[in-house]
Design an enzyme around this catalytic site. Structure first.
Site, mmCIF file in Angstrom:
data_model
loop_
_atom_site.group_PDB
_atom_site.id
_atom_site.type_symbol
_atom_site.label_atom_id
_atom_site.label_comp_id
_atom_site.label_asym_id
_atom_site.label_seq_id
_atom_site.Cartn_x
_atom_site.Cartn_y
_atom_site.Cartn_z
ATOM 1 N N ALA A 21 0.900 -1.193 -0.111
ATOM 2 C CA ALA A 21 -0.133 0.100 -0.185
ATOM 3 C C ALA A 21 0.794 1.119 0.119
ATOM 4 C CB ALA A 21 -0.745 0.027 1.333
ATOM 5 N N GLY A 49 0.960 -5.049 1.194
ATOM 6 C CA GLY A 49 -0.561 -5.133 0.136
ATOM 7 C C GLY A 49 -0.262 -5.715 -1.221
ATOM 8 N N GLU A 55 -0.651 -9.262 -0.613
ATOM 9 C CA GLU A 55 -2.094 -9.797 -0.306
ATOM 10 C C GLU A 55 -2.904 -9.562 -1.702
ATOM 11 O OE1 GLU A 55 -1.857 -6.507 2.800
ATOM 12 O OE2 GLU A 55 -3.279 -7.964 3.654
ATOM 13 N N GLU A 96 4.682 -5.390 7.123
ATOM 14 C CA GLU A 96 3.883 -4.428 7.816
ATOM 15 C C GLU A 96 4.279 -4.140 9.400
ATOM 16 O OE1 GLU A 96 2.815 -6.503 5.887
ATOM 17 O OE2 GLU A 96 0.905 -5.969 4.588
#
Ligand code: CO8
Length: 259
Positions: A68, A113, A116, A136
């Site tokens: 992200a 992300g 993910e 993270e």
């Protein structure tokens, strides 16, 4: 369908195979709100393509997706972070439930992300130099796009805990050994290999391919007996499609099916 250029995301379409390329190479394709918005637009457009067979997702340059967008997240309030997480989660769930198979062609960094996103695809083919990780916790965060759940379901709780708690970045070969990726290929061959695979899938009876994806995914959320019942129902339903009869007829007549 004509190629679509959303600037930060590009879609190419050829013979039922859509290639979505996330295009922010200057930040290793980090996912910001704009990427999620156009990815949803692209999925809306693709869902209207009646001959769509397979979607391939990849990244431009040396990243698949390095997570992200940290510069967007750094300024977020609690509510904004919640909404950002929800937007990503909903988009990834859409990919997971998309009617046709979605392949992640992991060309480089698949972190946070980005991993993910790859996890929400149906399977992952990696370039040899690709790197995988959930960093993270090094940022004081946890995976927020269902990575804690998809990773442990895919590779088992021990390997998921190892990757998430240590934040170790692993090679494509190690990811393969863990069952995180299904095949590792030479960097220069990645798209050729993935397209070969996509074409192989596209050449099969598409109601059968799509039903198989749907039932495998739905079954994972159920107990074994209920999942097998779903399979029987889906098996029966396929006999409503002309392609099912054609597939078997073609075998008996020793010819290729004419779907
Ligand atoms: N966000 C924003 N910018 C990024 C990101 C990112 N995730 N990753 C890389 N960039 C930028 C860098 O800042 C750099 O920009 P600039 O040129 O302006 O300095 C550019 O991309 C190139 O990166 P590097 O110079 O760092 O390239 P290197 O080859 O030296 O290093 C790495 C590559 C190792 C991948 C390094 O860039 C890195 O560590 N990136 C961050 C990886 C990361 O921590 N990802 C996880 C982010 S958190 C997350 O994904 C949470 C998901 C759940 C969110 C839920 C919603 C709230």
């Amino acid at each position: 369908m004509e190629p679509v250029d959303y600037k930060i995301l590009k879609v190419n379409y050829n013979e039922g195979i859509a290639q979505i390329t996330i295009f922010r190479p200057e930040v290793l394709n980090a996912l910001n709100s704009d990427v999620f918005a156009v990815l949803n637009d692209a999925l809306n457009d693709l869902s209207k393509q009646r001959d769509l067979k397979v979607i391939v997702i990849t990244g431009e340059g040396k990243g698949f997706v390095a997570g992200a967008d940290i510069s967007e997240m750094a300024e977020m309030t609690e509510h904004q972070a919640y909404c950002f997480a929800k937007m990503g989660k909903t988009t990834f769930e859409r990919l997971e439930k998309f009617a046709v198979p979605v392949i992640a062609a992991v060309n480089g960094y698949a972190l946070g992300g980005g991993l993910e996103l790859a996890l929400a695809c149906d399977f992952r083919i990696a370039a040899k130099s690709a790197k995988f990780g959930q960093p993270e916790v090094t940022l004081g965060l946890i995976p927020g796009y269902a990575g804690t759940q998809r990773l442990s379901r895919l590779i088992g709780i021990g390997s998921a805990l190892y990757l998430i708690l240590t934040a170790d970045m692993i090679t494509a070969e190690d990811a393969f050994k863990m069952g995180l990726v299904q095949k590792v290929v030479e960097d220069a061959q990645l798209m050729e290999e993935v397209m070969k695979m996509a074409k192989k899938i596209a050449a099969n009876g598409s109601p059968a391919v799509n039903k198989a994806k749907e039932i495998i995914r739905k079954g994972m959320e159920k107990d074994f007996k209920s999942a097998c019942k779903l399979e029987s129902e889906a098996f029966g339903k396929l006999f409503d499609y002309p392609s099912t009869k054609e597939g078997m007829k073609a075998f008996l007549e020793k010819r290729k099916p004419n779907w």
